[in-house]
Design a protein around this motif. Structure first.
Motif, PDB file in Angstrom:
ATOM      1  N   LEU A  80      -7.499   4.540  14.237  1.00 18.78           N
ATOM      2  CA  LEU A  80      -6.183   4.009  13.884  1.00 18.78           C
ATOM      3  C   LEU A  80      -6.068   2.546  14.304  1.00 18.78           C
ATOM      4  O   LEU A  80      -5.496   1.725  13.581  1.00 18.78           O
ATOM      5  N   SER A  81      -6.612   2.222  15.462  1.00 20.87           N
ATOM      6  CA  SER A  81      -6.583   0.832  15.930  1.00 20.87           C
ATOM      7  C   SER A  81      -7.397  -0.068  15.010  1.00 20.87           C
ATOM      8  O   SER A  81      -7.065  -1.239  14.832  1.00 20.87           O
ATOM      9  N   GLY A  82      -8.449   0.479  14.441  1.00 21.56           N
ATOM     10  CA  GLY A  82      -9.244  -0.289  13.494  1.00 21.56           C
ATOM     11  C   GLY A  82      -8.516  -0.538  12.184  1.00 21.56           C
ATOM     12  O   GLY A  82      -8.739  -1.547  11.510  1.00 21.56           O
ATOM     13  N   GLU A  83      -7.644   0.374  11.801  1.00 21.58           N
ATOM     14  CA  GLU A  83      -6.881   0.243  10.566  1.00 21.58           C
ATOM     15  C   GLU A  83      -5.657  -0.663  10.736  1.00 21.58           C
ATOM     16  O   GLU A  83      -5.158  -1.218   9.754  1.00 21.58           O
ATOM     17  N   LEU A  84      -5.207  -0.834  11.936  1.00 24.86           N
ATOM     18  CA  LEU A  84      -3.985  -1.588  12.210  1.00 24.86           C
ATOM     19  C   LEU A  84      -4.047  -3.057  11.777  1.00 24.86           C
ATOM     20  O   LEU A  84      -3.098  -3.541  11.150  1.00 24.86           O
ATOM     21  N   PRO A  85      -5.113  -3.805  12.061  1.00 29.37           N
ATOM     22  CA  PRO A  85      -5.124  -5.215  11.626  1.00 29.37           C
ATOM     23  C   PRO A  85      -5.017  -5.378  10.111  1.00 29.37           C
ATOM     24  O   PRO A  85      -4.346  -6.297   9.636  1.00 29.37           O
ATOM     25  N   ALA A  86      -5.640  -4.492   9.351  1.00 28.72           N
ATOM     26  CA  ALA A  86      -5.559  -4.577   7.891  1.00 28.72           C
ATOM     27  C   ALA A  86      -4.132  -4.308   7.416  1.00 28.72           C
ATOM     28  O   ALA A  86      -3.643  -4.968   6.491  1.00 28.72           O
ATOM     29  N   ALA A  87      -3.466  -3.358   8.055  1.00 30.01           N
ATOM     30  CA  ALA A  87      -2.090  -3.041   7.681  1.00 30.01           C
ATOM     31  C   ALA A  87      -1.164  -4.213   8.014  1.00 30.01           C
ATOM     32  O   ALA A  87      -0.263  -4.543   7.233  1.00 30.01           O
ATOM     33  N   ARG A  88      -1.391  -4.846   9.150  1.00 27.94           N
ATOM     34  CA  ARG A  88      -0.573  -6.006   9.526  1.00 27.94           C
ATOM     35  C   ARG A  88      -0.825  -7.184   8.595  1.00 27.94           C
ATOM     36  O   ARG A  88       0.091  -7.932   8.257  1.00 27.94           O
ATOM     37  N   GLU A  89      -2.071  -7.358   8.177  1.00 28.47           N
ATOM     38  CA  GLU A  89      -2.408  -8.434   7.256  1.00 28.47           C
ATOM     39  C   GLU A  89      -1.748  -8.198   5.898  1.00 28.47           C
ATOM     40  O   GLU A  89      -1.250  -9.136   5.278  1.00 28.47           O
ATOM     41  N   VAL A 115       2.768   0.358   9.405  1.00 28.06           N
ATOM     42  CA  VAL A 115       2.375  -0.238  10.687  1.00 28.06           C
ATOM     43  C   VAL A 115       3.053   0.514  11.829  1.00 28.06           C
ATOM     44  O   VAL A 115       2.417   0.831  12.845  1.00 28.06           O
ATOM     45  N   ALA A 116       4.317   0.845  11.668  1.00 23.68           N
ATOM     46  CA  ALA A 116       5.035   1.575  12.713  1.00 23.68           C
ATOM     47  C   ALA A 116       4.443   2.961  12.931  1.00 23.68           C
ATOM     48  O   ALA A 116       4.317   3.418  14.070  1.00 23.68           O
ATOM     49  N   ARG A 117       4.064   3.635  11.856  1.00 22.65           N
ATOM     50  CA  ARG A 117       3.440   4.955  11.990  1.00 22.65           C
ATOM     51  C   ARG A 117       2.118   4.864  12.741  1.00 22.65           C
ATOM     52  O   ARG A 117       1.823   5.690  13.597  1.00 22.65           O
ATOM     53  N   LEU A 118       1.328   3.853  12.396  1.00 22.61           N
ATOM     54  CA  LEU A 118       0.052   3.670  13.093  1.00 22.61           C
ATOM     55  C   LEU A 118       0.283   3.437  14.581  1.00 22.61           C
ATOM     56  O   LEU A 118      -0.384   4.055  15.430  1.00 22.61           O
ATOM     57  N   LEU A 119       1.225   2.559  14.914  1.00 23.88           N
ATOM     58  CA  LEU A 119       1.506   2.265  16.317  1.00 23.88           C
ATOM     59  C   LEU A 119       2.021   3.507  17.052  1.00 23.88           C
ATOM     60  O   LEU A 119       1.657   3.751  18.207  1.00 23.88           O
ATOM     61  N   THR A 120       2.832   4.303  16.384  1.00 25.01           N
ATOM     62  CA  THR A 120       3.374   5.521  16.997  1.00 25.01           C
ATOM     63  C   THR A 120       2.260   6.515  17.275  1.00 25.01           C
ATOM     64  O   THR A 120       2.192   7.110  18.366  1.00 25.01           O
ATOM     65  N   LEU A 121       1.390   6.728  16.304  1.00 21.51           N
ATOM     66  CA  LEU A 121       0.295   7.691  16.498  1.00 21.51           C
ATOM     67  C   LEU A 121      -0.657   7.227  17.586  1.00 21.51           C
ATOM     68  O   LEU A 121      -1.157   8.035  18.368  1.00 21.51           O
ATOM     69  N   ILE A 122      -0.927   5.914  17.639  1.00 27.14           N
ATOM     70  CA  ILE A 122      -1.797   5.387  18.690  1.00 27.14           C
ATOM     71  C   ILE A 122      -1.160   5.617  20.058  1.00 27.14           C
ATOM     72  O   ILE A 122      -1.825   6.043  20.997  1.00 27.14           O
ATOM     73  N   ASP A 175       0.716  14.239   2.794  1.00 30.25           N
ATOM     74  CA  ASP A 175      -0.733  14.402   2.897  1.00 30.25           C
ATOM     75  C   ASP A 175      -1.373  13.194   3.577  1.00 30.25           C
ATOM     76  O   ASP A 175      -2.266  13.339   4.418  1.00 30.25           O
ATOM     77  N   ALA A 176      -0.914  12.003   3.217  1.00 32.62           N
ATOM     78  CA  ALA A 176      -1.458  10.786   3.818  1.00 32.62           C
ATOM     79  C   ALA A 176      -1.116  10.722   5.302  1.00 32.62           C
ATOM     80  O   ALA A 176      -1.949  10.319   6.123  1.00 32.62           O
ATOM     81  N   PHE A 177       0.093  11.142   5.648  1.00 33.44           N
ATOM     82  CA  PHE A 177       0.480  11.142   7.063  1.00 33.44           C
ATOM     83  C   PHE A 177      -0.321  12.190   7.833  1.00 33.44           C
ATOM     84  O   PHE A 177      -0.739  11.947   8.968  1.00 33.44           O
ATOM     85  N   ALA A 178      -0.567  13.329   7.223  1.00 29.61           N
ATOM     86  CA  ALA A 178      -1.369  14.366   7.874  1.00 29.61           C
ATOM     87  C   ALA A 178      -2.788  13.869   8.111  1.00 29.61           C
ATOM     88  O   ALA A 178      -3.401  14.176   9.149  1.00 29.61           O
ATOM     89  N   GLN A 179      -3.321  13.089   7.169  1.00 29.47           N
ATOM     90  CA  GLN A 179      -4.654  12.532   7.364  1.00 29.47           C
ATOM     91  C   GLN A 179      -4.667  11.530   8.510  1.00 29.47           C
ATOM     92  O   GLN A 179      -5.634  11.452   9.269  1.00 29.47           O
ATOM     93  N   LEU A 180      -3.596  10.752   8.637  1.00 31.81           N
ATOM     94  CA  LEU A 180      -3.517   9.804   9.745  1.00 31.81           C
ATOM     95  C   LEU A 180      -3.475  10.533  11.084  1.00 31.81           C
ATOM     96  O   LEU A 180      -4.065  10.081  12.063  1.00 31.81           O
ATOM     97  N   LYS A 181      -2.772  11.665  11.116  1.00 30.84           N
ATOM     98  CA  LYS A 181      -2.650  12.401  12.377  1.00 30.84           C
ATOM     99  C   LYS A 181      -3.978  12.979  12.840  1.00 30.84           C
ATOM    100  O   LYS A 181      -4.172  13.220  14.023  1.00 30.84           O
ATOM    101  N   THR A 182      -4.915  13.195  11.914  1.00 35.04           N
ATOM    102  CA  THR A 182      -6.212  13.758  12.289  1.00 35.04           C
ATOM    103  C   THR A 182      -7.171  12.702  12.813  1.00 35.04           C
ATOM    104  O   THR A 182      -8.177  13.042  13.421  1.00 35.04           O
TER     105      THR A 182
END
Length: 66
Positions: free
Chosen positions: A17-26, A53-60, A4-11
């Motif tokens: 997603l780029s905005g969420e990436l720095p927080a995930a890296r931190e 982080v890898a999922r975010l980068l892949t979707l971006i 479900d969380a991955f499906a939400q990321l895909k939408t």
């Protein structure tokens, strides 16, 4: 990460997603630092954060490529 969380990321759009990436890296950096100092109890959290982080980068990359 649950499906479900991955499906939400895909939408989400690439900008979101780029905005969420720095927080995930931190979060990943903080977990690694806690592991170095011996404060981290659950080491698997590092793996989960790294995969997030890898999922975010892949979707971006999928959304920005033509």
């Amino acid at each position: 990460m649950k499906r479900d969380a991955f499906a939400q990321l895909k939408t989400k759009r690439a900008e979101e997603l780029s905005g969420e990436l720095p927080a995930a890296r931190e979060k990943l950096r903080a977990l690694k630092q806690e592991a170095i100092f011996g404060k981290l109890k659950n080491v698997r959290g590092i793996r989960a954060a790294r995969k997030h982080v890898a999922r975010l980068l892949t979707l971006i990359a999928e959304q920005t490529s033509p």
